[in-house]
Design an enzyme around this catalytic site. Structure first.
Site, PDB file in Angstrom:
ATOM      1  N   ASP A  91      36.886  40.981  43.861  1.00 56.75           N
ATOM      2  CA  ASP A  91      37.486  40.256  44.991  1.00 56.75           C
ATOM      3  C   ASP A  91      38.422  39.152  44.483  1.00 56.75           C
ATOM      4  O   ASP A  91      39.114  38.503  45.269  1.00 56.75           O
ATOM      5  CB  ASP A  91      36.416  39.708  45.948  1.00 56.75           C
ATOM      6  CG  ASP A  91      35.553  38.631  45.325  1.00 56.75           C
ATOM      7  OD1 ASP A  91      35.628  38.436  44.090  1.00 56.75           O
ATOM      8  OD2 ASP A  91      34.788  37.976  46.070  1.00 56.75           O
ATOM      9  N   SER A  92      38.471  38.976  43.145  1.00 52.82           N
ATOM     10  CA  SER A  92      39.479  38.088  42.553  1.00 52.82           C
ATOM     11  C   SER A  92      40.885  38.546  42.942  1.00 52.82           C
ATOM     12  O   SER A  92      41.842  37.784  42.826  1.00 52.82           O
ATOM     13  CB  SER A  92      39.342  38.066  41.025  1.00 52.82           C
ATOM     14  OG  SER A  92      39.283  39.371  40.511  1.00 52.82           O
ATOM     15  N   ASP A 141      33.714  45.462  44.229  1.00 48.50           N
ATOM     16  CA  ASP A 141      33.138  44.162  44.590  1.00 48.50           C
ATOM     17  C   ASP A 141      32.929  44.095  46.098  1.00 48.50           C
ATOM     18  O   ASP A 141      33.779  44.563  46.872  1.00 48.50           O
ATOM     19  CB  ASP A 141      34.128  43.064  44.166  1.00 48.50           C
ATOM     20  CG  ASP A 141      33.428  41.845  43.621  1.00 48.50           C
ATOM     21  OD1 ASP A 141      32.183  41.807  43.631  1.00 48.50           O
ATOM     22  OD2 ASP A 141      34.130  40.926  43.164  1.00 48.50           O
ATOM     23  N   GLU A 196      28.421  34.333  35.430  1.00 54.26           N
ATOM     24  CA  GLU A 196      29.731  33.666  35.396  1.00 54.26           C
ATOM     25  C   GLU A 196      29.597  32.161  35.163  1.00 54.26           C
ATOM     26  O   GLU A 196      28.775  31.487  35.797  1.00 54.26           O
ATOM     27  CB  GLU A 196      30.482  33.936  36.713  1.00 54.26           C
ATOM     28  CG  GLU A 196      31.863  33.281  36.717  1.00 54.26           C
ATOM     29  CD  GLU A 196      32.793  33.776  37.815  1.00 54.26           C
ATOM     30  OE1 GLU A 196      32.420  34.696  38.572  1.00 54.26           O
ATOM     31  OE2 GLU A 196      33.912  33.231  37.906  1.00 54.26           O
TER      32      GLU A 196
HETATM   33  O1  KIV Z   1      36.084  39.336  41.343  1.00 58.93           O
HETATM   34  C1  KIV Z   1      36.015  39.248  40.119  1.00 58.93           C
HETATM   35  O2  KIV Z   1      37.003  39.402  39.403  1.00 58.93           O
HETATM   36  C2  KIV Z   1      34.719  38.938  39.520  1.00 58.93           C
HETATM   37  C3  KIV Z   1      34.682  38.701  38.043  1.00 58.93           C
HETATM   38  C4  KIV Z   1      35.120  37.328  37.777  1.00 58.93           C
HETATM   39  C5  KIV Z   1      33.364  38.988  37.478  1.00 58.93           C
HETATM   40  O3  KIV Z   1      33.762  38.859  40.211  1.00 58.93           O
END
Ligand code: KIV
Length: 285
Positions: A41-42, A80, A178
């Site tokens: 979700d980044s 995610d 994290e």
């Molecule tokens: O959404 C993402 O990129 C993440 C990573 C930072 C593990 O959850």
């Protein structure tokens, strides 16, 4: 297969994961032999330019998941679960996570510790492999008071360890840790049979994950724990500047980059044009 991650831990093989959001990123990750791809979700921040991950929707994850899957990666693909796609009820969590599996994801990841264990159990019961995510949970940055390092004090450290243990007991096949002090991640790694995949949580983990734009040097403000393996923003801006310059001075396109009509067809074309439209001389006449 998610179970391969557990086999890697047993064999003492480190696991390398990256995020990916597009067809080419997934293709490159797979060509490099990366073990796992997270459609994180980044993407809200690094693809969409949102200020946090909170606005990301399940449809946005699905959209990027499809692009990644079109690259047919051999590596594990984890989708995610965005904010509010799994917190409200177990049935909503199962329905939403199930949609990701129906699209082709191998597993889902969701943020949280003890407070999401019931959802993790429900997903596992439904046959949906789950990757946990403890320590800094960006979806909870408002409650946590920002994107701060976790596990500096005993109480916080204990809560993270207990959360990781509870997620393993609930059936998670691996856990992201994290931005947490390295000793906490080390303790969890020793305690659990499932692999820990760390980001900003030190070297004593079973694997590492980085956001692909941080790793490639696209993000001008990467988090302090991200190592840059390239300077793609400079490469891209330089290429665009050269293109701009070539267009302005007329050196693009040049021979081999455009195609001409044959002589006869051109003659007829010019006659027709001048008859119908009365056009003047062209650059090729
Ligand atoms: O959404 C993402 O990129 C993440 C990573 C930072 C593990 O959850």
């Amino acid at each position: 297969m998610p179970y391969d991650f557990i086999k890697k831990k047993k064999a003492g093989e480190k696991i390398a994961m990256v995020t990916a959001y597009s067809y080419y990123e997934a293709l490159f990750a797979d060509l490099a032999g990366i073990d796992g791809i997270l459609v994180g979700d980044s993407l809200g921040m690094v693809v969409m330019g949102y200020k946090s991950t909170l606005p990301v929707t399940l449809n946005e994850i699905a959209h990027h998941l499809k692009a990644v899957l079109n690259a047919k990666p051999k590596s594990l693909v984890v989708a995610d679960m965005p904010f509010l796609s799994y917190e409200v009820s177990k049935s909503e969590a199962v329905r939403n996570a199930g949609k990701m599996l129906k699209l082709g994801a191998d597993a889902v990841k969701l943020e949280g510790g003890l407070e999401v264990v019931d959802k993790v159990e429900a997903l596992i019961k439904a046959g949906i492999p789950v990757m946990g995510h403890v320590g800094l949970n960006p979806q909870r940055y408002l409650e946590l008071g920002g994107y701060k390092l976790r596990g500096k004090k005993v109480d916080d450290a204990l809560e993270i360890v207990e959360s990781a243990k509870a997620l393993e007991e609930a059936g998670a096949f691996s856990i992201v840790i994290e931005y947490t002090t390295a000793q906490v991640a080390e303790e969890i790694t020793k305690l659990l049979k499932i692999p820990t995949i760390c980001i900003g949580a030190g070297p004593w983990c079973d694997g590492q994950i980085l956001v692909i734009y941080d790793l490639l040097g696209v993000n001008p403000e990467p988090p302090p724990f991200a190592r840059r393996y390239s300077n793609l923003s400079e490469v891209v801006v330089n290429a665009l500047k050269k293109y701009l310059d070539d267009v302005k001075k007329g050196s693009f396109p040049s021979e081999g980059e455009f195609w001409l009509m044959d002589e006869n067809e051109l003659k007829k074309f010019k006659e027709v044009i001048s008859r119908k439209l009365g056009s003047g001389e062209s650059k090729t006449s």
